[in-house]
Scaffold this motif. Structure first.
Motif, PDB file in Angstrom:
ATOM      1  N   LEU A 299       0.832  -1.216   0.000  1.00 19.28           N
ATOM      2  CA  LEU A 299       0.000   0.000   0.000  1.00 19.28           C
ATOM      3  C   LEU A 299       0.859   1.256   0.000  1.00 19.28           C
ATOM      4  O   LEU A 299       0.548   2.249  -0.649  1.00 19.28           O
ATOM      5  CB  LEU A 299      -0.933   0.008   1.221  1.00 19.28           C
ATOM      6  CG  LEU A 299      -2.191  -0.837   1.045  1.00 19.28           C
ATOM      7  CD1 LEU A 299      -2.992  -0.857   2.339  1.00 19.28           C
ATOM      8  CD2 LEU A 299      -3.052  -0.289  -0.105  1.00 19.28           C
ATOM      9  N   PHE A 300       1.969   1.173   0.722  1.00 14.95           N
ATOM     10  CA  PHE A 300       2.884   2.310   0.746  1.00 14.95           C
ATOM     11  C   PHE A 300       3.410   2.583  -0.675  1.00 14.95           C
ATOM     12  O   PHE A 300       3.404   3.725  -1.148  1.00 14.95           O
ATOM     13  CB  PHE A 300       4.049   2.006   1.700  1.00 14.95           C
ATOM     14  CG  PHE A 300       4.965   3.177   1.897  1.00 14.95           C
ATOM     15  CD1 PHE A 300       4.636   4.182   2.807  1.00 14.95           C
ATOM     16  CD2 PHE A 300       6.139   3.293   1.160  1.00 14.95           C
ATOM     17  CE1 PHE A 300       5.491   5.272   2.981  1.00 14.95           C
ATOM     18  CE2 PHE A 300       6.982   4.390   1.327  1.00 14.95           C
ATOM     19  CZ  PHE A 300       6.650   5.376   2.243  1.00 14.95           C
ATOM     20  N   ALA A 301       3.819   1.520  -1.350  1.00 11.06           N
ATOM     21  CA  ALA A 301       4.343   1.689  -2.717  1.00 11.06           C
ATOM     22  C   ALA A 301       3.246   2.185  -3.662  1.00 11.06           C
ATOM     23  O   ALA A 301       3.487   3.019  -4.536  1.00 11.06           O
ATOM     24  CB  ALA A 301       4.924   0.368  -3.229  1.00 11.06           C
ATOM     25  N   LEU A 302       2.018   1.696  -3.451  1.00 13.92           N
ATOM     26  CA  LEU A 302       0.909   2.132  -4.308  1.00 13.92           C
ATOM     27  C   LEU A 302       0.657   3.630  -4.140  1.00 13.92           C
ATOM     28  O   LEU A 302       0.496   4.369  -5.113  1.00 13.92           O
ATOM     29  CB  LEU A 302      -0.356   1.336  -3.968  1.00 13.92           C
ATOM     30  CG  LEU A 302      -1.630   1.739  -4.722  1.00 13.92           C
ATOM     31  CD1 LEU A 302      -1.524   1.368  -6.192  1.00 13.92           C
ATOM     32  CD2 LEU A 302      -2.872   1.076  -4.126  1.00 13.92           C
ATOM     33  N   LEU A 303       0.646   4.069  -2.879  1.00 17.43           N
ATOM     34  CA  LEU A 303       0.264   5.456  -2.604  1.00 17.43           C
ATOM     35  C   LEU A 303       1.403   6.457  -2.762  1.00 17.43           C
ATOM     36  O   LEU A 303       1.164   7.642  -2.983  1.00 17.43           O
ATOM     37  CB  LEU A 303      -0.328   5.568  -1.189  1.00 17.43           C
ATOM     38  CG  LEU A 303      -1.648   4.796  -1.015  1.00 17.43           C
ATOM     39  CD1 LEU A 303      -2.098   4.821   0.431  1.00 17.43           C
ATOM     40  CD2 LEU A 303      -2.733   5.364  -1.920  1.00 17.43           C
ATOM     41  N   THR A 304       2.652   5.991  -2.658  1.00 16.19           N
ATOM     42  CA  THR A 304       3.753   6.956  -2.794  1.00 16.19           C
ATOM     43  C   THR A 304       4.501   6.827  -4.112  1.00 16.19           C
ATOM     44  O   THR A 304       5.325   7.668  -4.435  1.00 16.19           O
ATOM     45  CB  THR A 304       4.784   6.817  -1.652  1.00 16.19           C
ATOM     46  OG1 THR A 304       5.383   5.528  -1.773  1.00 16.19           O
ATOM     47  CG2 THR A 304       4.159   6.992  -0.295  1.00 16.19           C
ATOM     48  N   ALA A 305       4.262   5.743  -4.846  1.00 20.01           N
ATOM     49  CA  ALA A 305       4.954   5.612  -6.138  1.00 20.01           C
ATOM     50  C   ALA A 305       3.951   5.323  -7.251  1.00 20.01           C
ATOM     51  O   ALA A 305       3.926   6.022  -8.262  1.00 20.01           O
ATOM     52  CB  ALA A 305       6.004   4.510  -6.077  1.00 20.01           C
ATOM     53  N   GLY A 306       3.143   4.299  -7.085  1.00 19.04           N
ATOM     54  CA  GLY A 306       2.251   3.864  -8.158  1.00 19.04           C
ATOM     55  C   GLY A 306       1.309   4.959  -8.612  1.00 19.04           C
ATOM     56  O   GLY A 306       1.355   5.404  -9.767  1.00 19.04           O
TER      57      GLY A 306
END
Ligand code: PFF
Length: 508
Positions: free
Chosen positions: A47-54
Motif C-alpha cells: 500500500l505504501f508503494a501504491l500510494l507513494t509511487a504507483g
C-alpha cells in the motif's frame, strides 16, 4: 496535432487504462509475490508503494500525456529539450516486452484448447508436458525449429491485436476494452467464487493472509512491493502517457488515476484469493499440509499458470474442462488488453515522428514485433523469454522509471507546473504528498533498488544460465533499448507541426 484521435467516453479511457494495467502480472505474479514477502504483512509495503509511487507516477504520466498530447517521445520532446530519447527508450522496452508477451498469450490460448481434453495428462507430469511435449524446449541458447502449437495461436493473437489497432482509438482500442474487461471481470469472479468454496480453500487463504511481521524490516520485501506496483500499473512503459494523450481537453486526471490504481489492485487482490484458495485445495487433495506444497510447486509465473493450474483443474470435483477453459480465457483476455496497449506505444511513436497513417504504423511497428515474436515460438523460446523478461523488467522498466522521475522532478523541474496543470482539470487536488513522493521517496527507493539488483546480477548471475547467454539475451537487450532511444531521438521529425515545436524548444 489537432487531428489527434480521442476516447469516446471517460469510461472508455478508464477501461482501456485498467485493461492495460490488469494483465498477467496481476494473476500470476501478485499472489505469489505477496505470499513470499510476508503474506498479510506484505500489504503494508504494498500500500505504501501504491500510494507513494504507483498512483503518483500514474498521475504524472496521465498529466504529461494530457498536457503535451503526444506519444511518449513527442510528449518528452515537448516537455523539455533533449529528453526525447527517454521516450524512445521506453518505447523500445515496450517493443521488446510485446514480442514475448504475445507468445505467453498464445500459450494461454493453446491451453484453453487443451483444457477441453485435459491434454496435459499426456505428459509424465504437467511440468514435463509444458516444457517437453508442448514447448519442445531445447538447450539454452539454441533456437531449434518453430513449434506449430505455439506458432498457430500466435498468429491469432497478432491478428486480433493488430486488427484492433487498425480500427483506431475509439472504434478499436476503446471498443475492445469495453467488451474484454467486463467479460474478464465476470469470468474471473466465477472462478474465484468457485475456488474459495473448494475443500481446503481456507488453508490456502490462511497461508496467504497470515502475516509474517519479521519480514517487514527486510529491504527486499519493500523492493518486491515497488517492483510489483510498477509492473502491475504499466508505469514507465510509455503506455499511460500515450493513452492519456487521447483524452479530451476537459478531462479529470487525478481521479482517473485513483480509479485505475484501485481497480488494478482490486483485481490483484481477487487473484490472490483465487490462486491461494485453489492451492489450498491442491494441498488438501494431495493430503499434505499447505506449508509442504511450496516445496514441490512454484507459486508464480509460467509454472504456476501452465503446470500447477492444470493439476488443480485435473482435480476439480466437477466440470474440470469448463474451469480450465475459463481460467485460460481469463489469461488471454487480461493479456490481450495489455498487449494492445503496449503495441499502441510504438504505433503512436511512429505515427508522430514519421508522419505516417495509423495503418502504416500498425503494419510496420506491429508487424515487426509480430515477426520478431516468432523467435519465442521456437524450441529455444522458453529460455530466451525467461532471461529477456528478467532483464527488461529490472534494467528496463525499473531503470527507466527511475530516470523518468529524476528527470521530471530534478532536471526539468516540472513537478510544480504539472501539479498546477493537473489541479486545474481535476477533482482531487494534488498537494505536498505528490511532490514528496515523486521528488524524494520514489527516487531514493528506486535508486537503492537498482543498485542492489545490478550488484546481485553481476555477482550471482541468473537462473544457472551461462554468462554468454545472459549477455546476449539479458544485458545487451537492456542496453540496446537505451541505444535505440538515443538513435531514434536523433532522427528528424517528419511531422512539420511537431518538428517546429521541437525546434522551438531547442532554441529557447
Ligand atoms: N500491467 C501489465 C501486467 O500486469 O501484466 C504489465 C504489462 C505487461 C502491460 C506487458 C503490457 C504488456 F504488454
Amino acid at each position: 496535432m489537432e487531428n489527434r484521435p480521442q476516447w469516446g467516453t471517460r469510461a472508455g479511457f478508464i477501461l482501456a487504462a485498467v485493461g492495460s494495467a490488469v494483465g498477467l502480472g496481476n494473476i500470476w505474479r501478485f499472489p505469489g509475490v505477496a505470499y513470499e514477502n510476508g503474506g498479510g504483512a506484505f500489504f503494508i509495503p504494498y500500500l505504501f508503494a501504491l500510494l507513494t509511487a504507483g498512483i503518483p507516477l500514474l498521475i504524472l504520466e496521465f498529466t504529461i500525456g494530457h498536457k503535451y498530447r503526444g506519444s511518449a517521445p513527442l510528449s518528452y520532446a515537448r516537455a523539455s529539450k533533449g529528453s526525447e530519447w527517454i521516450g524512445w527508450w521506453q518505447v523500445a522496452i515496450s517493443f521488446v516486452i510485446s514480442t514475448y508477451y504475445a507468445v505467453i498469450i498464445a500459450w494461454a490460448m493453446a491451453y484453453a484448447y487443451f483444457s477441453i481434453s485435459l491434454k496435459w495428462n499426456e505428459g509424465d507430469d504437467t511440468v514435463s508436458f509444458l516444457v517437453g511435449n508442448y514447448l519442445q524446449t531445447g538447450e539454452a541458447g539454441a533456437v531449434g525449429s518453430i513449434v506449430p502449437g505455439v506458432f498457430i495461436p500466435l498468429l491469432i493473437v497478432w491478428a486480433v491485436t493488430l486488427g484492433v489497432l487498425f480500427a483506431g482509438v475509439k472504434k478499436g482500442i476503446e471498443l475492445a476494452n469495453k467488451i474484454m474487461i467486463p467479460l474478464l471481470v465476470v469470468l474471473f469472479l466465477i472462478i474465484v467464487v468457485r475456488a474459495v468454496t473448494l475443500d481446503g480453500a481456507m488453508d490456502g487463504l490462511n497461508a496467504f493472509f497470515s502475516p509474517n511481521w519479521d519480514l517487514i524490516a527486510d529491504p527486499s520485501v519493500w523492493v518486491a512491493a515497488y517492483g510489483q506496483i510498477f509492473f502491475s500499473l504499466s508505469i514507465a512503459f510509455a503506455i499511460m502517457i500515450t493513452y492519456a494523450s487521447y483524452l479530451p481537453k476537459k478531462s479529470d486526471i487525478t481521479n482517473n488515476a485513483f480509479i485505475t490504481g484501485f481497480a488494478n489492485s482490486s483485481v490483484e487482490l481477487l487473484a490472490g484469493f483465487g490462486v491461494f484458495a485453489a492451492l489450498g485445495f491442491l494441498a488438501a487433495q494431495n493430503g499434505i499440509a499447505f506449508s509442504e506444497l511450496g516445496e514441490t510447486y512454484s507459486f508464480t509465473g509460467v509454472i504456476l499458470a501452465f503446470a500447477v493450474f492444470p493439476e488443480i483443474i485435473n482435480q476439480f470435483p466437477i466440470l474440470n474442462e469448463v474451469f480450465g477453459v475459463l481460467f485460460f480465457a481469463c489469461l488471454v483476455l487480461a493479456g490481450l488488453s495489455s498487449l494492445i496497449s503496449i503495441v499502441e506505444t510504438f504505433v503512436a511513436g511512429i505515427q508522430d515522428k514519421f508522419n505516417v497513417s495509423r495503418s502504416k504504423a500498425v503494419l510496420f511497428g506491429g508487424g515487426l514485433s509480430a515477426v520478431i515474436s516468432v523467435l519465442f515460438a521456437t524450441q529455444g523460446g522458453l529460455n530466451f523469454l525467461d532471461v529477456a523478461d528478467e532483464w527488461i523488467n529490472q534494467f528496463g522498466i525499473a531503470l527507466v522509471g527511475l530516470v523518468e522521475v529524476i528527470f521530471f522532478a530534478w532536471i526539468a523541474k516540472q513537478l510544480t507546473p504539472l501539479q498546477q496543470y493537473a489541479n486545474e482539470v481535476s477533482d482531487i487536488k494534488l498537494g505536498l504528498w505528490w511532490k514528496v513522493s515523486l521528488g524524494l521517496l520514489t527516487p531514493v527507493v528506486l535508486g537503492y533498488m537498482m543498485y542492489g539488483k545490478i550488484k546481485q546480477r553481476i555477482v550471482e548471475g541468473y537462473g544457472g544460465y551461462e554468462v554468454d547467454f545472459l549477455f546476449n539475451f539479458g544485458w545487451s537487450v537492456a542496453l540496446g533499448a537505451i541505444l535505440f532511444g538515443v538513435l531514434f531521438a536523433n532522427l528528424k521529425w517528419r511531422n512539420q507541426v511537431d518538428a517546429m515545436v521541437v525546434k522551438k524548444k531547442e532554441v529557447s
